[in-house]
Every structure is written in structure tokens, then in C-alpha cells.
Design a protein around this motif. Structure first.
Motif, mmCIF file in Angstrom:
data_model
loop_
_atom_site.group_PDB
_atom_site.id
_atom_site.type_symbol
_atom_site.label_atom_id
_atom_site.label_comp_id
_atom_site.label_asym_id
_atom_site.label_seq_id
_atom_site.Cartn_x
_atom_site.Cartn_y
_atom_site.Cartn_z
ATOM 1 N N THR A 146 19.416 65.469 2.118
ATOM 2 C CA THR A 146 19.783 64.909 3.416
ATOM 3 C C THR A 146 18.711 65.336 4.413
ATOM 4 O O THR A 146 18.067 66.385 4.251
ATOM 5 C CB THR A 146 21.163 65.414 3.897
ATOM 6 O OG1 THR A 146 21.149 66.835 3.936
ATOM 7 C CG2 THR A 146 22.274 64.921 2.971
ATOM 8 N N THR A 163 19.440 65.268 -4.889
ATOM 9 C CA THR A 163 19.703 64.492 -3.680
ATOM 10 C C THR A 163 19.243 65.335 -2.492
ATOM 11 O O THR A 163 19.039 66.549 -2.615
ATOM 12 C CB THR A 163 21.205 64.153 -3.514
ATOM 13 O OG1 THR A 163 21.946 65.381 -3.419
ATOM 14 C CG2 THR A 163 21.706 63.304 -4.679
ATOM 15 N N GLN A 193 17.710 65.322 8.767
ATOM 16 C CA GLN A 193 18.067 65.096 10.158
ATOM 17 C C GLN A 193 16.774 65.070 10.963
ATOM 18 O O GLN A 193 15.906 65.937 10.795
ATOM 19 C CB GLN A 193 18.977 66.203 10.683
ATOM 20 C CG GLN A 193 20.327 66.219 10.017
ATOM 21 C CD GLN A 193 21.169 67.382 10.513
ATOM 22 O OE1 GLN A 193 20.660 68.463 10.785
ATOM 23 N NE2 GLN A 193 22.456 67.141 10.644
ATOM 24 N N SER A 216 17.826 59.252 6.420
ATOM 25 C CA SER A 216 18.787 60.345 6.476
ATOM 26 C C SER A 216 19.176 60.929 5.118
ATOM 27 O O SER A 216 19.734 62.026 5.072
ATOM 28 C CB SER A 216 20.052 59.893 7.201
ATOM 29 O OG SER A 216 20.660 58.834 6.493
ATOM 30 N N SER A 217 18.874 60.242 4.019
ATOM 31 C CA SER A 217 19.250 60.774 2.707
ATOM 32 C C SER A 217 18.481 60.053 1.606
ATOM 33 O O SER A 217 17.866 59.020 1.834
ATOM 34 C CB SER A 217 20.757 60.623 2.466
ATOM 35 O OG SER A 217 21.100 59.264 2.400
ATOM 36 N N ARG A 227 17.647 74.594 2.435
ATOM 37 C CA ARG A 227 17.426 73.990 3.745
ATOM 38 C C ARG A 227 16.040 74.344 4.268
ATOM 39 O O ARG A 227 15.639 75.508 4.256
ATOM 40 C CB ARG A 227 18.491 74.488 4.713
ATOM 41 C CG ARG A 227 18.434 73.818 6.048
ATOM 42 C CD ARG A 227 19.640 74.195 6.879
ATOM 43 N NE ARG A 227 19.646 73.396 8.087
ATOM 44 C CZ ARG A 227 20.000 73.843 9.258
ATOM 45 N NH1 ARG A 227 20.423 75.087 9.391
ATOM 46 N NH2 ARG A 227 19.974 73.059 10.307
#
Length: 157
Positions: free
Chosen positions: A59, A57, A61, A79-80, A41
Motif C-alpha cells: 500500500t 502486496t 500513501q 495507492s496499492s 513500512r
């Protein structure tokens, strides 16, 4: 009077040298980071979060808060998608996103919505990297646009 003139010239010369060298700073301080150091993250002071997974992959925000998102057709839909390091290709001298690359200085973020691809440049070092999603590494990111790796999330992933 002569001394003041030389002092003024020296100050102007120093400012010009610093301004010119800022573009080179990106190349000098670029960090080659391994995939396991990129996975995890990443967060910015501006509230953007990017989570990169081992399966390539990711994601995101609030990615639309970053200036680079304005280059995409629909910034609110970012968003992804999939990530990969840019690496040299066998058939040409240019770099391309390659999911088999295990290290790199630039991450390709290919968003699922709208076919938007963003380069995220890595700076610092492997122990304390920062990521700057931008179209031009010489321009850089605004101070609240740099993403820092969240150590707790990175070690838990």
C-alpha cells in the motif's frame, strides 16, 4: 600566474571527476537486500509512505508526491499493488519482476490502478537501507523522496 592556472585546472578536474562519478555511485552503493529486510513500512521526509507485505502486496500513501509518479497515467490513484525483486530470467539476459526472488537491488512496484510499474532502487546496506523510486538511478531522488525503513514497523510485521 602559472600556479593559479594549475590550481584552476585542478579544481575544474576535481569537479568534472565528481560529476562523472556520481552516476557510478548508484552502482557502487547499490544494496542487495533480502525480502524480510524490504518488508515493512518505508517513509520519506516528503510524506510518502510505502508498506510492503510478505505476500508481495503493498500500500502507498502520497506516492503521487514523488517525481517518478508523473510517469504514470493517473498519479493520484497510486495507492496499492504488488511488489517483487527484479531478477534475471532463464530465457533471456534481462531482469524481470519475479516474486520468487528472495533478494535484490531493485524492487518492482506494480500499481493496481492504471497498469503503472515503478522501479525502486535500494542503496546503503542491509542494516540501514534506503529506497529510491525513480526511472533512472543515475538521476536519483530529491532529498525528500528517499524512503527510509521504519524499524519499529518492520520488526512488528
Amino acid at each position: 600566474m602559472g600556479r593559479q592556472l594549475w590550481c584552476s585546472i585542478a579544481v575544474v578536474g576535481a569537479v568534472v571527476a565528481l560529476t562523472v562519478s556520481c552516476g557510478w555511485a548508484a552502482a557502487i552503493h547499490a544494496a542487495e537486500i533480502s525480502a524480510d529486510q524490504v518488508e515493512g513500512r518505508w517513509t520519506s521526509e516528503g510524506g510518502t509512505t510505502l508498506t510492503l507485505q510478505e505476500d508481495h502486496t503493498f500500500t502507498a500513501q502520497h506516492f503521487d508526491r514523488l517525481p517518478v509518479a508523473s510517469d504514470c497515467t493517473d498519479p493520484s490513484a497510486l495507492s496499492s499493488g504488488r511488489w517483487a525483486f527484479y531478477a534475471p530470467t532463464e530465457s533471456s539476459q534481462f531482469n524481470a519482476a519475479d516474486e520468487s526472488a528472495t533478494r535484490g537491488t531493485v524492487v518492482s512496484l506494480s500499481f493496481s490502478a492504471g497498469g503503472c510499474e515503478v522501479g525502486a532502487y535500494l542503496f546503503g546496506d542491509e542494516d540501514d537501507p534506503v529506497m529510491c523510486p525513480t526511472g533512472d538511478p543515475d538521476v536519483g531522488c530529491p532529498s525528500d523522496g528517499y524512503l527510509e525503513r521504519n524499524q519499529a514497523a518492520a520488526s512488528a510485521s
